[in-house]
Design an enzyme around this catalytic site. Structure first.
Site, PDB file in Angstrom:
ATOM      1  N   HIS A 162       0.853  -1.190   0.000  1.00  0.00           N
ATOM      2  CA  HIS A 162       0.000   0.000   0.000  1.00  0.00           C
ATOM      3  C   HIS A 162       0.887   1.237   0.000  1.00  0.00           C
ATOM      4  O   HIS A 162       1.958   1.245   0.611  1.00  0.00           O
ATOM      5  CB  HIS A 162      -0.918   0.026   1.228  1.00  0.00           C
ATOM      6  CG  HIS A 162      -2.080   0.935   1.063  1.00  0.00           C
ATOM      7  ND1 HIS A 162      -1.990   2.288   1.324  1.00  0.00           N
ATOM      8  CD2 HIS A 162      -3.328   0.719   0.607  1.00  0.00           C
ATOM      9  CE1 HIS A 162      -3.159   2.847   1.060  1.00  0.00           C
ATOM     10  NE2 HIS A 162      -3.985   1.922   0.624  1.00  0.00           N
TER      11      HIS A 162
ATOM     12  N   ASP B  95      -7.861  -5.158  -0.598  1.00  0.00           N
ATOM     13  CA  ASP B  95      -8.309  -5.970  -1.744  1.00  0.00           C
ATOM     14  C   ASP B  95      -8.027  -7.452  -1.582  1.00  0.00           C
ATOM     15  O   ASP B  95      -8.507  -8.263  -2.363  1.00  0.00           O
ATOM     16  CB  ASP B  95      -7.613  -5.458  -3.017  1.00  0.00           C
ATOM     17  CG  ASP B  95      -8.081  -4.067  -3.350  1.00  0.00           C
ATOM     18  OD1 ASP B  95      -7.255  -3.131  -3.316  1.00  0.00           O
ATOM     19  OD2 ASP B  95      -9.286  -3.904  -3.577  1.00  0.00           O
TER      20      ASP B  95
HETATM   21  C1  SDX Z   1      -5.990   0.254  -3.140  1.00  0.00           C
HETATM   22  O1  SDX Z   1      -4.324   4.795  -2.179  1.00  0.00           O
HETATM   23  C2  SDX Z   1      -5.258   4.120  -1.592  1.00  0.00           C
HETATM   24  O2  SDX Z   1      -5.712   4.461  -0.487  1.00  0.00           O
HETATM   25  C3  SDX Z   1      -5.747   2.911  -2.331  1.00  0.00           C
HETATM   26  C4  SDX Z   1      -6.802   2.061  -1.636  1.00  0.00           C
HETATM   27  C5  SDX Z   1      -8.075   2.832  -1.413  1.00  0.00           C
HETATM   28  O3  SDX Z   1      -8.824   2.439  -0.519  1.00  0.00           O
HETATM   29  O4  SDX Z   1      -8.358   3.765  -2.213  1.00  0.00           O
HETATM   30  O5  SDX Z   1      -6.315   1.611  -0.388  1.00  0.00           O
HETATM   31  C6  SDX Z   1      -7.175   0.843  -2.483  1.00  0.00           C
HETATM   32  O6  SDX Z   1      -5.679   0.630  -4.248  1.00  0.00           O
HETATM   33  C7  SDX Z   1      -5.146  -0.737  -2.380  1.00  0.00           C
HETATM   34  C8  SDX Z   1      -3.875  -1.181  -3.181  1.00  0.00           C
HETATM   35  C9  SDX Z   1      -4.333  -2.249  -4.166  1.00  0.00           C
HETATM   36  N1  SDX Z   1      -3.206  -2.597  -5.104  1.00  0.00           N
HETATM   37  C10 SDX Z   1      -2.633  -3.787  -5.061  1.00  0.00           C
HETATM   38  O7  SDX Z   1      -2.857  -4.685  -4.225  1.00  0.00           O
HETATM   39  C11 SDX Z   1      -1.651  -4.033  -6.209  1.00  0.00           C
HETATM   40  C12 SDX Z   1      -0.339  -4.598  -5.659  1.00  0.00           C
HETATM   41  N2  SDX Z   1       0.327  -3.540  -4.895  1.00  0.00           N
HETATM   42  C13 SDX Z   1       1.343  -2.732  -5.556  1.00  0.00           C
HETATM   43  O8  SDX Z   1       0.982  -2.414  -6.875  1.00  0.00           O
HETATM   44  C14 SDX Z   1       1.813  -1.575  -4.681  1.00  0.00           C
HETATM   45  O9  SDX Z   1       2.012  -2.087  -3.439  1.00  0.00           O
HETATM   46  C15 SDX Z   1       0.970  -0.321  -4.572  1.00  0.00           C
HETATM   47  C16 SDX Z   1       0.693   0.288  -5.912  1.00  0.00           C
HETATM   48  C17 SDX Z   1      -0.302  -0.601  -3.874  1.00  0.00           C
HETATM   49  C18 SDX Z   1       1.778   0.672  -3.755  1.00  0.00           C
HETATM   50  O10 SDX Z   1       2.951   0.863  -4.416  1.00  0.00           O
HETATM   51  P1  SDX Z   1       3.988   1.998  -3.910  1.00  0.00           P
HETATM   52  O11 SDX Z   1       3.738   2.449  -2.535  1.00  0.00           O
HETATM   53  O12 SDX Z   1       4.070   3.036  -4.960  1.00  0.00           O
HETATM   54  O13 SDX Z   1       5.264   1.196  -3.759  1.00  0.00           O
HETATM   55  P2  SDX Z   1       6.246   0.896  -4.935  1.00  0.00           P
HETATM   56  O14 SDX Z   1       5.454   0.482  -6.144  1.00  0.00           O
HETATM   57  O15 SDX Z   1       7.193   2.030  -5.066  1.00  0.00           O
HETATM   58  O16 SDX Z   1       6.966  -0.375  -4.354  1.00  0.00           O
HETATM   59  C19 SDX Z   1       7.922  -0.220  -3.308  1.00  0.00           C
HETATM   60  C20 SDX Z   1       8.739  -1.500  -3.421  1.00  0.00           C
HETATM   61  C21 SDX Z   1       9.179  -1.779  -4.844  1.00  0.00           C
HETATM   62  O17 SDX Z   1      10.405  -2.505  -4.759  1.00  0.00           O
HETATM   63  P3  SDX Z   1      11.795  -1.642  -4.977  1.00  0.00           P
HETATM   64  O18 SDX Z   1      11.667  -0.951  -6.314  1.00  0.00           O
HETATM   65  O19 SDX Z   1      11.856  -0.654  -3.812  1.00  0.00           O
HETATM   66  O20 SDX Z   1      12.868  -2.680  -4.923  1.00  0.00           O
HETATM   67  O21 SDX Z   1       7.924  -2.617  -3.025  1.00  0.00           O
HETATM   68  C22 SDX Z   1       7.758  -3.495  -4.110  1.00  0.00           C
HETATM   69  C23 SDX Z   1       8.142  -2.731  -5.377  1.00  0.00           C
HETATM   70  O22 SDX Z   1       8.665  -3.616  -6.346  1.00  0.00           O
HETATM   71  N3  SDX Z   1       6.355  -3.869  -4.120  1.00  0.00           N
HETATM   72  C24 SDX Z   1       5.896  -5.100  -4.330  1.00  0.00           C
HETATM   73  C25 SDX Z   1       4.505  -5.005  -4.198  1.00  0.00           C
HETATM   74  N4  SDX Z   1       4.157  -3.735  -3.928  1.00  0.00           N
HETATM   75  C26 SDX Z   1       5.301  -3.031  -3.880  1.00  0.00           C
HETATM   76  N5  SDX Z   1       6.539  -6.247  -4.641  1.00  0.00           N
HETATM   77  C27 SDX Z   1       5.748  -7.335  -4.801  1.00  0.00           C
HETATM   78  N6  SDX Z   1       4.394  -7.332  -4.687  1.00  0.00           N
HETATM   79  C28 SDX Z   1       3.738  -6.183  -4.382  1.00  0.00           C
HETATM   80  N7  SDX Z   1       2.418  -6.179  -4.268  1.00  0.00           N
END
Ligand code: SDX
Length: 431
Positions: free
Chosen positions: A308, A366
């Site tokens: 998140h 989710d």
């Molecule tokens: C919702 O904003 C809100 O409030 C949203 C929400 C709402 O109620 O409106 O809460 C609803 O959208 C919940 C989130 C649902 N999305 C997912 O479940 C999709 C999977 N999650 C990722 O796409 C990600 O975690 C995000 C988009 C939710 C958040 O991403 P960030 O904070 O921008 O983090 P990032 O993409 O910069 O990742 C940080 C690190 C990265 O590694 P490095 O580049 O630092 O080495 O964490 C890793 C990412 O690769 N990472 C994951 C991961 N999420 C982040 N690695 C594996 N699996 C994941 N799910």
């Protein structure tokens, strides 16, 4: 928002600039940079807005470190336990919990706006039957601008109120119609003798050929899912609604923009993507393979339903939903549901894996919602429409808050330009 006496100092090219510091009720202090460009001729740079407050608001507060979510000051787990969706709608819209007469009036106003204009039924028939329900919802909600002209003038507080009630009241009807259309079943009209969640379940699952009795356990679980998704501060879709509204666009068009943004798998589309991922994993023995892929920088795969942008400890909504998943699947006699087993073991493995612990990745809202919705009989394609239905009150509440602010101006971010320096046009013969 209280201006504090403190200021931050910015030293730039030998010149010092004062940045006033604003003190919130809770959460981080805020540097007021509104005059920065005018005084110092520089922009700030923050793609994704990870360190940027786009507005001030009194509606929802999230403490990502503590895993805390408050709606008008009330913790989400208390609201999920003791309140119900329409009462939470009232709280988000008007700022306080309603008195009995206020709640009765609000529920009556919503109930009496649940039908949509009969002519709108023809809009659905323009879609292919295999259209994704989110595509239908985006189109039909946007088209509400063409039907409800008497509630599109955003400068009229009464029209803003009517548009708010219409949106909250009609979204379940539109979502259910989108579902019925894609499965080739006739639309089911809303009923005024049913509560909000029961009405939605009946519009989705009833058929004219027989009576349909709503099961109270399932309608309570449905209502709780609505409540847990109601609002979430300045997330991507809410920010989309705010930015669209800042141009003065009508509320129906702005909510349609929010639906479109929510559809993305990184946002509201994650519940559908999470179920598809659990199905692809299939059995617990394949979990290590997917954990490995999630860690692989060269693999775009991510564990859907994990991580998140704000929560870096736990998503309080996921904790409530995990309990609901156990209750609902136990009641339905499917708590040995293989997807739920895989989900629980995936959560266990991920939470004990150093990579996920380091990156603060844990189940979000989710992760469990899709499991409950599937157990209730919804196809994966209806998960995000249900999220959109639930979030409509959040979008509308944030929209009303912004539109009512006399300081509101059109949102217009700037950029860091890295393109070509000025150059002269050359005729094609000389290129
Ligand atoms: C919702 O904003 C809100 O409030 C949203 C929400 C709402 O109620 O409106 O809460 C609803 O959208 C919940 C989130 C649902 N999305 C997912 O479940 C999709 C999977 N999650 C990722 O796409 C990600 O975690 C995000 C988009 C939710 C958040 O991403 P960030 O904070 O921008 O983090 P990032 O993409 O910069 O990742 C940080 C690190 C990265 O590694 P490095 O580049 O630092 O080495 O964490 C890793 C990412 O690769 N990472 C994951 C991961 N999420 C982040 N690695 C594996 N699996 C994941 N799910």
């Amino acid at each position: 928002m209280v201006k504090s006496s403190k200021t931050a100092k910015l030293l730039l090219d030998g010149k010092e600039y004062d940045l006033p510091i604003m003190s919130p009720t809770a959460g981080p202090e805020v540097l007021d940079i509104r005059k920065l460009y005018g005084e110092a001729g520089v922009f700030t740079y923050d793609p994704g807005f990870t360190s940027t407050a786009s507005c001030d608001s009194t509606i929802t507060f999230i403490d990502g470190g503590k895993g805390e979510l408050l709606h008008r000051g009330y913790p989400i787990d208390q609201l999920a336990e003791h309140s119900h969706y329409l009462e939470v709608c009232y709280l988000l819209l008007y700022g306080n919990l309603p008195k009995p007469a206020e709640l009765e009036d609000f529920e009556n106003r919503v109930t009496n706006h649940t039908m949509i204009h009969e002519q709108m039924g023809y809009l659905f028939r323009g879609f292919r039957r295999d259209a994704h329900p989110m595509a239908i919802m985006t189109g039909v909600v946007g088209a509400m601008s063409a039907f409800y002209h008497d509630s599109t003038d955003i400068n009229d507080p009464w029209q803003r109120e009517v548009a708010s009630i219409r949106m909250i009241a009609k979204m379940p009807t539109i979502a259910a119609m989108a579902y019925k259309y894609t499965i080739g079943q006739p639309f089911v009209y809303p009923r005024n003798d049913l509560d909000y969640a029961s009405n939605f379940l009946r519009m989705c699952f009833a058929v004219p050929a027989e009576n349909y009795e709503v099961n109270p356990i399932l309608s309570r679980a449905m209502d709780r899912i609505f409540t847990l998704h109601a609002d979430h501060e300045q997330n991507a879709s809410t920010s989309t609604v705010r930015l669209a509204s800042s141009s003065g666009a009508n509320p129906f068009a702005c909510i349609a923009a929010g639906i479109a943004c929510l559809w993305g798998p990184a946002h509201g589309g994650a519940n559908q993507a999470c179920l598809e991922m659990l199905r692809e994993i299939g059995t617990a023995d394949r979990i290590p393979e997917f954990i490995k892929r999630a860690k692989d920088k060269d693999d775009p795969f991510r564990l859907m339903g994990f991580g998140h942008r704000v929560y870096k400890n736990t998503d309080p909504r996921a904790k409530v939903l995990k309990r609901s998943a156990d209750e609902v699947l136990d009641f339905l006699g499917v708590n040995n549901n293989p997807l739920l087993q895989v989900a629980k073991q995936l959560e266990e493995v991920a939470l004990n894996d150093e990579y996920f612990a380091d990156k603060k990745l844990f189940p979000n809202v989710d992760f469990y919602s899709g499991i409950i919705l599937e157990a209730m009989g919804f196809p994966n394609s209806m998960f995000t429409p249900i999220f959109a239905l639930s979030r409509t009150v959040g979008w509308i509440s944030q929209w009303k808050e912004m539109i009512a602010d006399p300081q509101v101006k059109i949102g217009r971010p700037r950029q860091l330009y890295l393109g070509e320096a000025p150059r002269d046009y050359t005729d094609i013969e000389k290129r």
